[in-house]
Write a protein that holds these residues in place. Structure first.
Motif, short mmCIF file in Angstrom:
data_model
loop_
_atom_site.label_atom_id
_atom_site.label_comp_id
_atom_site.label_asym_id
_atom_site.label_seq_id
_atom_site.Cartn_x
_atom_site.Cartn_y
_atom_site.Cartn_z
N ARG A 1 0.85 -1.19 0.00
CA ARG A 1 0.00 0.00 0.00
C ARG A 1 0.89 1.24 0.00
NH1 ARG A 1 -5.17 0.16 3.93
NH2 ARG A 1 -5.33 -1.87 2.89
N GLU A 2 0.55 2.20 -0.86
CA GLU A 2 1.36 3.40 -0.95
C GLU A 2 0.50 4.65 -0.76
OE1 GLU A 2 3.16 4.15 -4.74
OE2 GLU A 2 1.31 3.77 -5.87
N LEU A 3 1.14 5.67 -0.21
CA LEU A 3 0.47 6.95 0.01
C LEU A 3 0.35 7.70 -1.31
CD1 LEU A 3 -0.67 9.06 1.99
CD2 LEU A 3 1.68 9.88 2.29
N VAL A 4 -0.85 8.18 -1.60
CA VAL A 4 -1.08 8.90 -2.84
C VAL A 4 -1.13 10.41 -2.58
CG1 VAL A 4 -2.70 9.29 -4.73
CG2 VAL A 4 -2.33 6.97 -3.85
N ALA A 5 -1.94 10.82 -1.61
CA ALA A 5 -2.10 12.25 -1.34
C ALA A 5 -2.62 12.45 0.07
CB ALA A 5 -3.05 12.89 -2.35
N THR A 6 -2.26 13.59 0.66
CA THR A 6 -2.73 13.93 2.00
C THR A 6 -3.28 15.35 2.02
OG1 THR A 6 -0.64 14.85 2.79
CG2 THR A 6 -0.94 12.47 3.02
N SER A 7 -4.19 15.58 2.98
CA SER A 7 -4.72 16.91 3.20
C SER A 7 -4.84 17.14 4.70
CB SER A 7 -6.10 17.05 2.55
OG SER A 7 -6.67 18.31 2.87
N SER A 8 -4.21 18.21 5.18
CA SER A 8 -4.31 18.53 6.60
C SER A 8 -5.67 19.18 6.88
CB SER A 8 -3.18 19.48 7.01
OG SER A 8 -3.46 20.78 6.52
N SER A 9 -5.94 19.39 8.15
CA SER A 9 -7.22 19.98 8.52
C SER A 9 -7.36 21.42 8.03
CB SER A 9 -7.39 19.94 10.04
OG SER A 9 -6.32 20.63 10.67
N VAL A 10 -6.23 22.06 7.73
CA VAL A 10 -6.30 23.44 7.22
C VAL A 10 -6.06 23.49 5.72
CG1 VAL A 10 -5.65 24.48 9.41
CG2 VAL A 10 -3.86 23.84 7.77
N GLY A 11 -6.01 22.31 5.09
CA GLY A 11 -5.97 22.28 3.64
C GLY A 11 -4.60 22.15 3.01
#
Length: 121
Positions: free
Chosen positions: A45-55
């Motif tokens: 499994r690989e990380l594709v994209a992340t979004s923090s709580s502030v964007g």
């Protein structure tokens, strides 16, 4: 109890687009990081994209410029807009979120059930 429910996967031709959605529901006080991972057959499994709580967002090099992660905090929902899809993007895509169920409680990790993305002509 918290649930993450994904939708939007399917079959698309190379060069096409898909939009994935992931809605969090249940006992939610706050959501921290939301992210998309993927896992192709025989691969980790690989990380594709992340979004923090502030964007604040980040992307795997393999999807930069083609994928866009966004979130609607009012709906506890994260999206992944995927453009210019390639056969190597085919995988099961998983939603991930760090969720605190009540004020002052720690954030716990949660995963969705996964949605299949197939890129083929």
């Amino acid at each position: 109890q918290v649930q993450l429910v994904e939708s939007g996967g399917g079959l698309v031709q190379p060069g096409g687009s898909l939009r994935l959605s992931c809605a969090a529901s249940g006992s939610i006080f706050a959501i921290g990081v939301m992210a998309w991972y993927r896992q192709a057959p025989g691969k980790e499994r690989e990380l594709v994209a992340t979004s923090s709580s502030v964007g604040t967002t980040s992307y795997a090099d393999s999807v930069k410029g083609r994928f866009t992660i966004s979130r609607d905090n009012a709906r506890n929902t994260v999206y992944l807009e995927m453009n210019s899809l390639k056969p190597e993007d085919a995988a099961v895509y998983y939603c991930y979120a760090q969720i605190s169920p009540r004020r002052s409680l720690a954030y716990n990790p949660y995963w969705g059930q996964g949605t299949q993305v197939t890129v083929s002509s």
